[in-house]
Design a protein around this motif. Structure first.
Motif, short mmCIF file in Angstrom:
data_model
loop_
_atom_site.label_atom_id
_atom_site.label_comp_id
_atom_site.label_asym_id
_atom_site.label_seq_id
_atom_site.Cartn_x
_atom_site.Cartn_y
_atom_site.Cartn_z
N ARG A 154 9.77 10.05 0.59
CA ARG A 154 8.73 10.04 1.62
C ARG A 154 9.10 10.98 2.76
N THR A 155 8.10 11.74 3.21
CA THR A 155 8.33 12.70 4.30
C THR A 155 8.16 12.07 5.68
N GLY A 156 7.55 10.92 5.75
CA GLY A 156 7.29 10.27 7.03
C GLY A 156 5.83 10.33 7.45
N ALA A 157 5.05 11.22 6.81
CA ALA A 157 3.62 11.31 7.14
C ALA A 157 2.86 10.16 6.48
N VAL A 158 2.02 9.48 7.27
CA VAL A 158 1.29 8.31 6.78
C VAL A 158 -0.17 8.42 7.23
N LYS A 159 -1.08 8.10 6.32
CA LYS A 159 -2.50 8.02 6.64
C LYS A 159 -3.04 6.68 6.14
N ARG A 160 -3.94 6.09 6.92
CA ARG A 160 -4.53 4.81 6.52
C ARG A 160 -6.04 4.96 6.41
N LYS A 161 -6.60 4.38 5.33
CA LYS A 161 -8.04 4.40 5.13
C LYS A 161 -8.50 3.00 4.75
N THR A 162 -9.71 2.67 5.19
CA THR A 162 -10.26 1.33 4.95
C THR A 162 -11.64 1.45 4.32
N VAL A 163 -11.88 0.65 3.28
CA VAL A 163 -13.19 0.62 2.63
C VAL A 163 -13.59 -0.83 2.41
N LEU A 164 -14.89 -1.05 2.23
CA LEU A 164 -15.42 -2.37 1.96
C LEU A 164 -15.86 -2.46 0.50
N SER A 165 -15.81 -3.65 -0.04
CA SER A 165 -16.35 -3.87 -1.38
C SER A 165 -17.18 -5.15 -1.37
N LEU A 166 -18.33 -5.10 -2.04
CA LEU A 166 -19.25 -6.23 -2.10
C LEU A 166 -19.47 -6.59 -3.55
N VAL B 270 -5.84 0.93 2.55
CA VAL B 270 -4.93 1.73 1.72
C VAL B 270 -4.09 2.61 2.64
N ARG B 271 -2.79 2.51 2.49
CA ARG B 271 -1.86 3.38 3.23
C ARG B 271 -1.34 4.45 2.28
N PHE B 272 -1.48 5.70 2.67
CA PHE B 272 -0.98 6.83 1.90
C PHE B 272 0.30 7.34 2.55
N TYR B 273 1.37 7.41 1.77
CA TYR B 273 2.64 7.95 2.25
C TYR B 273 2.90 9.28 1.53
N GLU B 274 2.99 10.35 2.29
CA GLU B 274 3.26 11.65 1.68
C GLU B 274 4.68 11.68 1.13
N VAL B 275 4.85 12.23 -0.06
CA VAL B 275 6.17 12.34 -0.68
C VAL B 275 6.39 13.77 -1.14
N CYS B 276 7.66 14.13 -1.28
CA CYS B 276 8.01 15.44 -1.84
C CYS B 276 8.92 15.21 -3.03
N ALA B 277 8.83 16.10 -3.99
CA ALA B 277 9.61 15.97 -5.22
C ALA B 277 10.95 16.67 -5.07
N GLN B 278 12.03 15.99 -5.49
CA GLN B 278 13.37 16.56 -5.44
C GLN B 278 14.05 16.37 -6.80
N GLU C 115 -1.22 15.88 -1.30
CA GLU C 115 -1.15 16.31 -2.70
C GLU C 115 -0.27 15.36 -3.50
N LEU C 116 0.89 15.00 -2.96
CA LEU C 116 1.78 14.01 -3.57
C LEU C 116 1.88 12.83 -2.61
N TYR C 117 1.72 11.62 -3.14
CA TYR C 117 1.71 10.48 -2.24
C TYR C 117 2.02 9.19 -3.00
N GLU C 118 2.40 8.18 -2.24
CA GLU C 118 2.53 6.81 -2.72
C GLU C 118 1.56 5.97 -1.91
N THR C 119 1.09 4.89 -2.49
CA THR C 119 0.10 4.06 -1.80
C THR C 119 0.54 2.60 -1.73
N GLU C 120 0.07 1.94 -0.69
CA GLU C 120 0.18 0.49 -0.55
C GLU C 120 -1.22 -0.03 -0.25
#
Length: 375
Positions: free
Chosen positions: A264-276, A310-318, A289-294
């Motif tokens: 994880r690079t430390g960059a985080v984005k959060r998005k919220t959606v509704l479902s009915l 949904v929380r998106f955590y940016e990751v880099c490949a090593q 482009e590369l990310y992990e989600t919670e």
């Protein structure tokens, strides 16, 4: 008051020229004013297509600023009123249904099933669909403690959820299942101890057995035997007892020389959606482009609406070199934990590492005395 629907338009013409040209086309105008290098005017919607067709033919630049008229305002007001009434009805229904129990959560049980405890609570008048203010948590706790297998319990009402936490009475034994059941070995092993509470032992200390061998038979036989010396079956039931033995727990894994690790690079984005009713309203686009989600979903019971965060955590490949020693330690800890779960202790530990074709094969072996079978 103008009841007809109208449009307010801005066009790149002078007021006098605009009025003259539209009058020649038979298009009446109202409220013509000059505004910041253009002219703003009002025209009835019945003339809008003719007006725009003329502007397009003459290559005039124009834009629609707003639509108006008493009918339009009335429609917008009715729409807003309907939206407000619908929203109030929704929250009224939500508040009303929120006074009922719609979920029962049971925790702390081991022998008794959560379903059994929930059914006991429902029989006492504390189940799904019951108004929360009709449930007395203290009285329910007392009633549940009076039932078989429960030593202590606590009851809590949170919103539409009835939470029941129990501590079971270890002296309680659930009714045994009917029919015969033998105790069989789960491992290839050497038997070290046999504790038979009910049944006929088929092994003794020092015997070497294979996985699947019968350790204690769920049956009793006559010692007299028949005319041919064969034992006579007297009764069949579920065997009860514990058999211990020495065995070797083993596990192997294959790992590549190099692998890709996501950090994880430390960059985080959060998005919220509704479902009915299980259907998502909108979509969640990945910001990286590369990310992990919670994902976390909160259900607004009893309304079939859910809020998904949904929380998106940016990751880099090593690229990472394989570490067989670290895998040996992991497998050893896993097998030692397995031995403890089987009521035993781990002894001598050995391992092998084979390297070929760019791959490592890591194998770990743990000697342990464990429970081979128990009922």
């Amino acid at each position: 008051m103008n009841l007809r629907s109208s449009l307010t338009v801005e066009v790149d013409l002078s007021p006098a020229r605009l009025v003259n040209e539209l009058n020649r086309q038979g298009i009446p105008t109202r409220a013509v004013v000059k505004k910041e290098g253009c002219t703003r005017f009002t025209v009835d919607k019945t003339y809008s297509r003719k007006t725009f067709a003329f502007f397009d033919e003459m290559c005039y630049t124009y834009k629609v600023v707003s639509s108006g008229g008493a009918l339009e305002r009335c429609k917008r007001s009715l729409w807003r009123l309907g939206a407000v009434v619908g929203l109030l009805a929704f929250f009224g229904l939500y508040v009303y249904l929120g006074g009922f129990i719609w979920r029962v959560e049971v925790s702390g049980q081991e022998y008794l099933s959560a379903k059994t405890i929930a059914e006991r609570a429902a029989a006492l008048g504390a189940g799904r669909g019951v108004r929360a203010n009709r449930i007395d948590p203290a009285a329910l706790e007392t009633a549940l403690r009076a039932g078989d297998g429960i030593l202590e319990c606590s009851v809590e009402i949170r919103g539409v959820t009835l939470k029941i936490s129990v501590m079971e009475d270890t002296r309680y034994h659930a009714p045994e299942e009917e029919g015969r059941a033998d105790i069989v070995s789960e491992y290839d092993a050497e038997v070290t101890r046999v504790v038979c509470e009910r049944g006929t032992p088929r092994v003794k200390a020092g015997d070497r057995i294979a996985a699947g061998a019968v350790l204690i038979e769920g049956a009793s036989y006559s010692t007299m035997g028949d005319d041919y010396g064969n034992p006579i079956l007297l009764e069949e039931y579920r065997a009860r007892g514990t058999v211990y033995g020495k065995t070797v727990l083993a596990k192997s894994i294959v790992i590549p020389e190099t692998s890709v690790r996501l950090t994880r690079t430390g960059a985080v984005k959060r998005k919220t959606v509704l479902s009915l009713w299980g259907m998502r309203i909108g979509k969640v686009d990945a910001p990286f482009e590369l990310y992990e989600t919670e994902r976390r979903v909160k259900r607004l019971e009893p309304i079939p609406l859910a809020v998904e965060t949904v929380r998106f955590y940016e990751v880099c490949a090593q690229s990472v070199e394989a570490d067989p020693d670290a895998r040996i330690a992991e497998l050893t800890a896993e097998l030692e934990s397995q031995a403890e779960l089987k009521g035993g202790t781990a002894g001598n530990v050995t391992h092998t590492v084979r390297h070929e074709n760019g791959m490592y094969t890591v194998s770990v072996y743990v000697e342990a005395e464990i429970i081979l079978g128990k009922l």
